[in-house]
Motif scaffolding. Structure first.
Motif, mmCIF file in Angstrom:
data_model
loop_
_atom_site.group_PDB
_atom_site.id
_atom_site.type_symbol
_atom_site.label_atom_id
_atom_site.label_comp_id
_atom_site.label_asym_id
_atom_site.label_seq_id
_atom_site.Cartn_x
_atom_site.Cartn_y
_atom_site.Cartn_z
ATOM 1 N N SER A 41 0.849 -1.181 0.000
ATOM 2 C CA SER A 41 0.000 0.000 0.000
ATOM 3 C C SER A 41 0.887 1.234 0.000
ATOM 4 C CB SER A 41 -0.888 -0.015 1.259
ATOM 5 O OG SER A 41 -1.580 1.198 1.395
ATOM 6 N N ARG A 42 0.346 2.361 -0.478
ATOM 7 C CA ARG A 42 1.134 3.590 -0.459
ATOM 8 C C ARG A 42 1.190 4.208 0.937
ATOM 9 N NH1 ARG A 42 -0.643 6.723 -5.966
ATOM 10 N NH2 ARG A 42 -2.719 6.159 -5.269
ATOM 11 N N ASP A 43 0.107 4.025 1.701
ATOM 12 C CA ASP A 43 0.058 4.678 3.017
ATOM 13 C C ASP A 43 -0.297 3.729 4.161
ATOM 14 O OD1 ASP A 43 -2.607 4.157 2.600
ATOM 15 O OD2 ASP A 43 -3.243 6.252 2.582
ATOM 16 N N GLY A 44 -0.315 2.441 3.893
ATOM 17 C CA GLY A 44 -0.638 1.476 4.938
ATOM 18 C C GLY A 44 -2.113 1.159 5.074
ATOM 19 N N THR A 45 -2.953 1.942 4.387
ATOM 20 C CA THR A 45 -4.404 1.701 4.470
ATOM 21 C C THR A 45 -5.053 1.545 3.095
ATOM 22 O OG1 THR A 45 -4.899 4.076 4.510
ATOM 23 C CG2 THR A 45 -4.595 2.978 6.647
ATOM 24 N N GLU A 46 -4.514 2.240 2.103
ATOM 25 C CA GLU A 46 -5.106 2.215 0.764
ATOM 26 C C GLU A 46 -4.974 0.812 0.156
ATOM 27 O OE1 GLU A 46 -4.457 4.650 -3.405
ATOM 28 O OE2 GLU A 46 -2.734 4.195 -2.151
ATOM 29 N N THR A 56 3.046 1.209 -10.413
ATOM 30 C CA THR A 56 4.206 1.151 -9.517
ATOM 31 C C THR A 56 5.336 0.346 -10.154
ATOM 32 O OG1 THR A 56 2.755 1.334 -7.580
ATOM 33 C CG2 THR A 56 4.985 0.495 -7.204
#
Length: 195
Positions: A41-46, A56
């Motif tokens: 994930s990009r932010d840990g949640t997405e 990516t």
């Protein structure tokens, strides 16, 4: 010598075999899409979507290719590219000395056999392979792209033909280019109705 050598084509057509042969011949380096480190994930949640995963991988592959060039490497081999990204090569790599070798086969039986004998139980999907190969055959070559029909040729003959193309085909550096519609390509991520 080229800056970059891109290898494209349908599954089972011989991209990995050609890559390995060119790697030994040129004693250089190779960057494949699957070499990208693990990411979730990009932010840990997405949640990771297929589109974000492909983007990516592509952006990281491009960055690695450009860095190898910056370090002075030549004949840098790039393979395992989502076919949709083939259309981006003339945009992203304009001004560099690159060539794209597009492998096709006019003999489906031959590439079915090649796919059947894949090591490590790789993906075997004859229907998708046929559709991918057909799209590649029908699509006109892009800028700095040369086609090799592997039908009836040995591994050594394909390698010899590729080396000859790489060493005798001058790259265009300045050109006008309109990106073809995505329907002319296949994609593992977007599928384009192939499955």
């Amino acid at each position: 010598m080229k800056d970059f050598i891109f290898i494209t084509g349908a599954s089972g057509v011989g991209k990995t075999t050609l890559r390995n042969g060119l790697l030994v011949h040129y004693k250089t380096t190779c960057v494949e899409q699957h070499m990208i480190p693990e990411f979730i994930s990009r932010d840990g949640t997405e949640p990771m979507t297929g589109e974000l995963e492909e983007l990516t991988c592509w952006e990281n592959q491009v960055a690695m290719l450009m860095y190898f060039r910056k370090l002075g490497y030549k004949n840098i081999i790039a393979s395992d590219i989502d076919d949709l990204r083939t259309a981006d090569i003339p945009i992203v790599f304009k001004g560099t000395d690159y060539i794209t070798i597009k492998l096709i086969s006019s003999d489906l039986k031959q590439i079915h056999e090649q796919m059947k004998n894949r090591p490590n139980n790789g993906l075997i999907d004859y229907e998708l392979q046929e559709k991918m190969n057909d799209k590649n055959i029908k699509r006109s070559p892009l800028v700095n792209e040369v086609e090799i029909d592997v039908a009836g040729k040995s591994i050594e003959e394909v390698l010899e033909q590729a080396i000859n193309i790489i060493e005798t085909t001058p790259s265009k550096f300045e050109y006008e280019y309109t990106k073809p519609p995505k329907e002319m390509f296949y994609s593992w991520v977007f599928a384009n109705g192939l499955r």
